[in-house]
Design a protein around this motif. Structure first.
Motif, PDB file in Angstrom:
ATOM      1  N   ALA A   1       0.885  -1.427  -0.249  1.00 54.20           N
ATOM      2  CA  ALA A   1      -0.276  -0.260  -0.057  1.00 54.20           C
ATOM      3  C   ALA A   1       0.892   0.691   0.124  1.00 54.20           C
ATOM      4  CB  ALA A   1      -1.257  -0.398   1.384  1.00 54.20           C
ATOM      5  N   GLY A   2       2.015   0.708  -0.199  1.00 54.06           N
ATOM      6  CA  GLY A   2       3.089   2.636  -0.502  1.00 54.06           C
ATOM      7  C   GLY A   2       3.648   2.368   1.505  1.00 54.06           C
TER       8      GLY A   2
ATOM      9  N   SER B   1       1.211   3.957   3.998  1.00 55.22           N
ATOM     10  CA  SER B   1      -0.456   3.680   3.803  1.00 55.22           C
ATOM     11  C   SER B   1       0.147   1.608   4.493  1.00 55.22           C
ATOM     12  CB  SER B   1      -1.525   2.976   2.953  1.00 55.22           C
ATOM     13  OG  SER B   1      -2.208   4.662   2.330  1.00 55.22           O
TER      14      SER B   1
ATOM     15  N   TYR C   1       8.389  13.815  -2.445  1.00 54.15           N
ATOM     16  CA  TYR C   1       7.201  13.183  -2.853  1.00 54.15           C
ATOM     17  C   TYR C   1       7.861  11.499  -3.335  1.00 54.15           C
ATOM     18  CZ  TYR C   1       4.882  17.033  -3.004  1.00 54.15           C
ATOM     19  OH  TYR C   1       4.317  18.378  -2.056  1.00 54.15           O
TER      20      TYR C   1
ATOM     21  N   ASP D   1       7.468  -2.984  -1.143  1.00 49.03           N
ATOM     22  CA  ASP D   1       6.976  -1.590  -2.122  1.00 49.03           C
ATOM     23  C   ASP D   1       8.101  -0.222  -1.287  1.00 49.03           C
ATOM     24  OD1 ASP D   1       5.750  -0.747   1.036  1.00 49.03           O
ATOM     25  OD2 ASP D   1       3.609  -1.040   0.487  1.00 49.03           O
ATOM     26  N   ALA D   2       7.651   0.638  -1.409  1.00 49.21           N
ATOM     27  CA  ALA D   2       9.089   1.292  -1.126  1.00 49.21           C
ATOM     28  C   ALA D   2       9.753   1.568   0.549  1.00 49.21           C
ATOM     29  CB  ALA D   2       8.195   2.746  -1.713  1.00 49.21           C
TER      30      ALA D   2
ATOM     31  N   ASN E   1      14.921   8.789  -8.168  1.00 53.54           N
ATOM     32  CA  ASN E   1      14.045   8.652  -7.840  1.00 53.54           C
ATOM     33  C   ASN E   1      13.316   7.308  -7.825  1.00 53.54           C
ATOM     34  OD1 ASN E   1      14.182  11.425  -8.874  1.00 53.54           O
ATOM     35  ND2 ASN E   1      12.289  11.228 -10.533  1.00 53.54           N
ATOM     36  N   THR E   2      12.356   7.469  -6.895  1.00 56.69           N
ATOM     37  CA  THR E   2      11.897   6.335  -6.242  1.00 56.69           C
ATOM     38  C   THR E   2      10.984   4.343  -7.175  1.00 56.69           C
ATOM     39  OG1 THR E   2      10.371   7.353  -5.347  1.00 56.69           O
ATOM     40  CG2 THR E   2      12.075   6.870  -3.825  1.00 56.69           C
ATOM     41  N   ASN E   3      10.209   5.283  -8.337  1.00 54.14           N
ATOM     42  CA  ASN E   3       9.371   4.409  -8.988  1.00 54.14           C
ATOM     43  C   ASN E   3       9.906   3.551  -9.882  1.00 54.14           C
ATOM     44  OD1 ASN E   3       6.398   3.941  -9.494  1.00 54.14           O
ATOM     45  ND2 ASN E   3       6.804   4.534 -11.107  1.00 54.14           N
TER      46      ASN E   3
ATOM     47  N   SER F   1      10.637   0.544  -7.120  1.00 50.58           N
ATOM     48  CA  SER F   1       9.162   0.055  -6.228  1.00 50.58           C
ATOM     49  C   SER F   1       9.111  -0.802  -7.278  1.00 50.58           C
ATOM     50  CB  SER F   1       8.335   0.899  -6.225  1.00 50.58           C
ATOM     51  OG  SER F   1       8.898   2.419  -4.715  1.00 50.58           O
TER      52      SER F   1
END
Ligand SMILES: Cc1cc2nc3c(=O)[nH]c(=O)nc-3n(C[C@H](O)[C@H](O)[C@H](O)COP(=O)(O)OP(=O)(O)OC[C@H]3O[C@@H](n4cnc5c(N)ncnc54)[C@H](O)[C@@H]3O)c2cc1C
Length: 292
Positions: A32-33, A36, A228, A262-263, A273-275, A278
């Motif tokens: 959920a990131g 979350s 972010y 997830d991250a 950048n983190t995408n 992840s």
């Protein structure tokens, strides 16, 4: 999440139209990131025991590392109000990024500079007031390997209440110094013919402030934003590491059948950048599952 003892057995989800549904499973993968996932863990009874008890949550596993660390990329920059007709809002607002290592730093590529062709401040009323303009442009800098660590805490057992995130940016002298120096570089880049000519005036910053470390420190704090890219809220680590939440296979320590994917699990922040990282964490777990 649902447990039988410390074995994860499923989840209880809130349905769109109202009501809840129980989904039973042999494995539960929490993805959920970085905001979350630790919040769901804590609401399910996995987290710092004293914090959970304070909120009336029954403690399943005392894991002090849940939410204990938040790492993010702080960013700031130098901005101008554009002259009328110097930008096309249809153009991409960002096309050029330079990755580089801060002078004297041992962290490879710890800075990322990027040219913002135009930026709409509609969603930022306070910045609009400061800039006395609706659109700005400029050179931004992101610190990719900060030392500062924040914290995420649950403020309520109610899933509708978001957790509290303290990013705690600029907690170390080195982090402040790195961004102060980087803003000076942004300023130099903004002096380039073809960039400065497009601007009517600088926002907040002026030549006379550049040499003063204290004033520049204030400027960095005033203009600071998050990249972010939060990570590390349920970090991976060795079994004897009290702050670790998952092992090298993304299994939550002490809870059978429960994975975090997830991250949240990143033990430190990547210098980009983190995408993509992840996504690769997800690919890795999927690969382990399909092979087993
Ligand atoms: C505004 C913004 C811009 C960004 N730009 C970039 C960029 O340009 N490049 C880059 O590399 N990274 C960027 N990032 C960071 C990147 O998006 C994240 O690092 C990445 O998405 C993290 O992946 P994740 O799987 O950990 O979490 P997420 O991608 O956030 O996935 C978590 C998912 O879980 C869902 N979820 C959360 N809670 C619940 C719940 N209770 N029940 C059901 N579902 C739930 C969410 O809706 C979401 O779909 C940006 C982030 C933001 C916020």
């Amino acid at each position: 999440m649902l447990f039988s003892g410390t074995r994860a057995t499923g989840v209880e989800v809130v349905r769109d139209g109202g009501g809840t549904e129980v989904i039973e499973a042999r494995h539960v993968i929490l993805s959920a990131g970085a905001v979350s996932s630790p919040a769901i863990l804590m609401r399910s009874g996995i987290g710092p025991a004293a914090d959970l008890r304070r909120l009336g949550i029954e403690v399943l596993l005392d894991r002090p590392g849940v939410g204990a660390t938040v790492i993010d990329h702080p960013r700031t920059g130098v901005f101008m109000v554009p002259k009328a007709g110097t930008f096309n809002p249809e153009d991409a607002f960002l096309q050029t990024i330079v990755r580089t290592t801060a002078p004297g730093s041992s962290e490879f590529n710890d800075l990322q500079y990027y040219m913002i062709n135009h930026f709409d401040l509609s969603l930022f009323p306070e910045l609009q007031m400061l800039a006395a303009a609706k659109t700005i442009f400029g050179v931004m800098v992101v610190h990719q390997r900060p030392e500062s660590r924040g914290r995420l805490t649950l403020t309520s057992a109610d899933p509708g209440t978001p957790p509290d995130i303290d990013l705690n940016f600029l907690a170390t002298e080195r982090d402040v110094r790195t961004l102060v120096d980087a803003v000076r570089t942004c300023w130099q880049l903004m002096q380039t013919a073809g960039i400065q000519d497009r601007g009517e005036r600088f926002i907040v910053l002026g030549d006379e402030m550049l040499e003063d470390d204290e004033i520049m420190g204030h400027y960095v704090r005033l203009s600071l934003d998050s990249g972010y890219h939060p990570v590390g809220t349920a970090r991976m680590g060795a079994e004897d590491d009290e702050g670790a939440v998952v092992d090298e296979r993304l299994r939550v320590y002490g809870a059978e059948g429960l994975y975090i994917c997830d991250a949240s699990v990143m033990p430190s922040i990547v210098n980009c950048n983190t995408n993509l990282t992840s996504i690769m964490i997800g690919e890795r777990l999927a690969d382990w599952f399909t092979r087993s």
